[in-house]
Design a protein around this motif. Structure first.
Motif, PDB file in Angstrom:
ATOM      1  N   UNK A   1      -1.106   8.269   6.127  1.00  0.00           N
ATOM      2  CA  UNK A   1      -0.665   8.679   7.459  1.00  0.00           C
ATOM      3  C   UNK A   1      -0.133   7.523   8.306  1.00  0.00           C
ATOM      4  N   UNK A   2      -0.697   6.343   8.192  1.00  0.00           N
ATOM      5  CA  UNK A   2      -0.274   5.239   9.064  1.00  0.00           C
ATOM      6  C   UNK A   2       1.188   4.867   8.856  1.00  0.00           C
ATOM      7  N   UNK A   3       1.671   4.975   7.629  1.00  0.00           N
ATOM      8  CA  UNK A   3       3.060   4.622   7.363  1.00  0.00           C
ATOM      9  C   UNK A   3       3.973   5.808   7.148  1.00  0.00           C
TER      10      UNK A   3
ATOM     11  N   UNK B   1       2.198  16.877   9.564  1.00  0.00           N
ATOM     12  CA  UNK B   1       0.900  16.202   9.553  1.00  0.00           C
ATOM     13  C   UNK B   1       0.750  15.518  10.906  1.00  0.00           C
ATOM     14  N   UNK B   2       0.152  16.250  11.840  1.00  0.00           N
ATOM     15  CA  UNK B   2       0.079  15.787  13.217  1.00  0.00           C
ATOM     16  C   UNK B   2      -0.869  14.611  13.382  1.00  0.00           C
ATOM     17  N   UNK B   3      -0.379  13.598  14.067  1.00  0.00           N
ATOM     18  CA  UNK B   3      -1.121  12.347  14.223  1.00  0.00           C
ATOM     19  C   UNK B   3      -0.578  11.652  15.462  1.00  0.00           C
TER      20      UNK B   3
ATOM     21  N   UNK C   1      -7.904  13.085   1.561  1.00  0.00           N
ATOM     22  CA  UNK C   1      -7.863  11.646   1.245  1.00  0.00           C
ATOM     23  C   UNK C   1      -6.431  11.152   1.088  1.00  0.00           C
ATOM     24  N   UNK C   2      -5.583  11.947   0.473  1.00  0.00           N
ATOM     25  CA  UNK C   2      -4.183  11.572   0.292  1.00  0.00           C
ATOM     26  C   UNK C   2      -3.483  11.439   1.644  1.00  0.00           C
ATOM     27  N   UNK C   3      -3.708  12.419   2.522  1.00  0.00           N
ATOM     28  CA  UNK C   3      -3.084  12.380   3.848  1.00  0.00           C
ATOM     29  C   UNK C   3      -3.556  11.158   4.630  1.00  0.00           C
ATOM     30  N   UNK C   4      -4.854  10.927   4.637  1.00  0.00           N
ATOM     31  CA  UNK C   4      -5.406   9.818   5.417  1.00  0.00           C
ATOM     32  C   UNK C   4      -4.968   8.463   4.869  1.00  0.00           C
ATOM     33  N   UNK C   5      -4.796   8.372   3.563  1.00  0.00           N
ATOM     34  CA  UNK C   5      -4.317   7.120   2.967  1.00  0.00           C
ATOM     35  C   UNK C   5      -2.880   6.815   3.375  1.00  0.00           C
TER      36      UNK C   5
END
Length: 337
Positions: free
Chosen positions: A21-23, A95-97, A15-19
């Motif tokens: 990741x966009x920025x 954190x690959x994205x 949840x922390x990563x997904x919150x």
């Protein structure tokens, strides 16, 4: 959660990563402009840890980081003075994205895969280039898969020379997101969205809802975890390569709040690298029942008698047909991923 490799804090809850990741990799208003390095021409500039560093967010463009590494390699005589930036190695973001812009990276944000490197220079890179989390030396050809092809083959791994090789891929699907951590010196590097699309097809057809699913060659657990997200009532993870299953169990824990799962049994003392007869390593309960087995899929029927779907995701160099006959005895439907 402490990292099992470095005992540091590099394992973040999903949840922390997904919150964030966009920025996570965006430039701030004070970041200097993108460098104009030409990757197929020699880099004459000497780049140190302050080159291109933003005074505000303390991040750097990826090219400055790789230039910093290249400068060290040239100073140590490992690379010639006319070496190219693209020859340094393969940078894997921690954190690959799929980023639609050039990433700006902070401390311990890159696991660097290299072909030409020594342990002492790898240690210096990790010490002097703040963004480098770990340096891994590639063994064999780039096309050669990491892990084992089957239980009769010898393991093929890369060498972690310095730092930590734990990193995470953010997996996006139509029915949810996951964070999949993996030790990149022991787990195959993947850049493939085809597998996700096949899982989305199963979901849209309603085939995952209430199903019993076998993830027969589970690796770090991506397909099985997606099956839980997609509504499966029971998921059996299986792999013959122990490091992959340790990552699978870690990923169940990291994604527990997204999946609605809790580990209720774990066997942390088992240390046989290659499995044979199925051995239960972990069990989780909650939104689904989850079993994690270490063993040869050709013997999984000793523990699993029936299922609705068996997912077969072998390495590219291995023909999945050789495993289909035994899987038919355990499942109603086989899906080649």
């Amino acid at each position: 959660m402490k990292c099992p490799t470095c005992n540091g804090d590099c394992i973040l809850p999903a949840r922390k990563v997904l919150d964030d990741i966009l920025g996570m990799y965006m430039a701030c208003g004070s970041c200097p402009p993108d460098p104009e390095f030409i990757k197929n021409l020699p880099l004459s500039d000497k780049i140190d840890s302050q080159s291109g560093l933003c005074p505000e967010c303390k991040k750097r463009h990826l090219d400055f980081i790789m230039g910093n590494v290249l400068t060290i390699l040239k100073e140590k005589g490992l690379f010639p003075q006319d070496a190219l930036l693209r020859e340094v190695g393969t940078p894997l973001i921690s954190f690959g994205y799929q980023i639609p812009y050039p990433p700006r990276l902070g401390a311990k944000n890159i696991v660097l895969i290299m072909d030409s490197i020594t342990k002492d220079i790898a240690e210096e890179i990790v010490e002097k280039v703040p963004e480098i989390k770990g340096v891994v030396k590639r063994r064999g050809l780039q096309s050669q898969s990491i892990g084992i092809l089957d239980t009769d083959s010898s393991p093929h791994t890369y060498d972690l020379l310095s730092g930590c090789d734990m990193r995470c891929d953010v997996v996006l699907s139509l029915f949810g997101e996951l964070c999949v951590y993996k030790n990149q010196s022991k787990i195959h590097i993947e850049f493939n969205n085809t597998k996700i699309k096949k899982m989305e097809e199963l979901y849209l057809k309603g085939e995952l809802e209430g199903a019993v699913v076998i993830d027969g060659f589970c690796g770090p657990g991506t397909l099985g975890l997606l099956s839980v997200l997609g509504g499966a009532k029971k998921v059996i993870f299986n792999d013959a390569w122990l490091p992959a299953l340790r990552n699978t169990i870690l990923n169940i824990k990291v994604n527990s709040s997204l999946l609605g799962l809790k580990i209720v049994f774990e066997n942390p003392d088992h240390n046989e690298l290659i499995g044979n007869e199925p051995l239960l390593l972990a069990r989780a309960q909650g939104a689904a029942e989850v079993m994690v087995y270490h063993g040869d899929i050709r013997k999984l029927d000793m523990a699993v008698k029936e299922s609705d779907i068996c997912l077969i995701d072998t390495f590219p160099s291995m023909a999945p047909a050789r495993f289909m006959a035994v899987c038919r005895d355990m499942t109603k439907k086989i899906i080649i991923i």
